[in-house]
Scaffold this active site. Structure first.
Site, mmCIF file in Angstrom:
data_model
loop_
_atom_site.group_PDB
_atom_site.id
_atom_site.type_symbol
_atom_site.label_atom_id
_atom_site.label_comp_id
_atom_site.label_asym_id
_atom_site.label_seq_id
_atom_site.Cartn_x
_atom_site.Cartn_y
_atom_site.Cartn_z
ATOM 1 N N GLY A 127 0.620 -1.280 0.037
ATOM 2 C CA GLY A 127 -0.028 -0.143 0.159
ATOM 3 C C GLY A 127 0.821 1.332 0.149
ATOM 4 N N ASP A 128 1.942 1.357 0.616
ATOM 5 C CA ASP A 128 2.846 2.462 0.732
ATOM 6 C C ASP A 128 3.424 2.565 -0.533
ATOM 7 O OD1 ASP A 128 2.505 2.162 3.305
ATOM 8 O OD2 ASP A 128 4.169 0.927 3.694
#
Ligand code: RIB
Length: 292
Positions: free
Chosen positions: A239-240
């Site tokens: 997700g980062d």
């Protein structure tokens, strides 16, 4: 070259992997242990730099061996650190379990990340010339993120907030965000997509892992973006990388749907190595994955 500024956290990740997740009260044996670099902010900055953006990081580490290792890693990845402070608190730590399917559970201890404040953030952003996209997460205090969002708006830049871990957000902060990137759980914890749009968020991109993602913008029909194939080893930090790639693509002037497709491919590639920064892709690698 596009510029991305990340306001966020630095952690050292203590990772147990290989096996299944313990249930509450249960002890399980896992196959291996590793100490890796992490923190949503540090991961986002590392991913943006790998994708070719001029990348600045604003945050805090402790004056300890974890902090020194974090700084060495970020420097080696080409992240600019004039906005990073060393403070008299321990460097942030994350305790992570990764099961055989690559899924993770994470507990964080904020440490130095909790000292990041509005004055530090505002000064760091004011010192950067030119156009930029600012990325933030909620592993540093909300007043610091609100300061980042206010300065971002005043500079005419774009603000992307990855609302993780989910917290109640001041309406002013939501209204200052160009894009929010919650996963399904975070979107629900924030009151749902409609509430975020009603509070003034520009767009909300809800990520659903292997089920793709959805783009929601007020006044438009939602757009679905399918997931990109990946040989998953470890989902930690995917997700980062998604959020960082979205920032890089928007900083390059791409329209949001195209930027989200680029981000989805980057996030998929980030799952193919071990650790939050084990397989950060270059822009060329993302483009290849989008055409195969
Ligand atoms: O998003 C993954 C990150 O969350 C890990 O690197 C861990 O440090 C936590 O911040």
């Amino acid at each position: 070259m596009s510029t991305v500024i990340v306001v966020g956290s630095v952690n050292v990740d203590l990772v147990a992997a290989g096996g299944r997740m313990p249930r509450p009260g249960e002890t399980v044996a896992m196959a291996r242990f590793a100490q890796t670099q992490g923190g949503k902010g540090g991961n986002q900055a590392s991913a943006a730099a790998a994708l070719g953006a001029t990348t600045h990081f604003v945050g805090a580490v402790g004056d300890d061996s974890y902090g020194r290792s974090a700084v060495t890693d970020l420097q080696a990845r080409g992240v600019r650190l004039s906005g990073l402070r060393t403070v008299p608190e321990p460097t942030g730590v994350a305790v992570i379990l990764v099961d055989d399917s690559g899924e993770n559970s994470i507990a964080i201890i904020a440490g130095a990340n909790a000292t990041v404040g509005p004055a530090q953030v505002d000064a760091a952003l004011q010192a950067i010339d030119g156009e930029a996209v600012v990325v933030a997460c909620l592993e540093v205090p909300v007043p610091a993120i609100l300061a980042a969002a206010r300065t971002t708006r005043a500079r005419g830049w774009q603000m992307i907030l990855n609302p993780a871990p989910a917290l109640a957000l001041p309406p002013e902060l939501i209204a200052l965000c160009t894009v929010l990137t919650p996963n399904e759980t975070e979107a629900a914890a924030l009151g749902g997509v409609d509430a975020l749009l009603a509070a003034g968020a520009g767009s909300v991109v809800v990520t659903r892992g292997a089920d793709g993602c959805e783009i929601h913008t007020a006044g438009s029909e939602p757009t679905f973006v399918p997931a990109v194939q990946a040989s998953v080893v470890d989902t930690t930090g995917a997700g980062d990388t998604f959020t960082a790639a979205l920032a890089v693509a928007l900083a390059d002037g791409r329209p949001l749907p195209e930027a989200v497709r680029f981000a989805a491919a980057a996030g998929a590639l980030a799952t193919e190595g071990f650790g939050a920064r084990g397989s950060l892709p270059t822009a060329a690698e993302v483009d290849i994955r989008l055409t195969t």
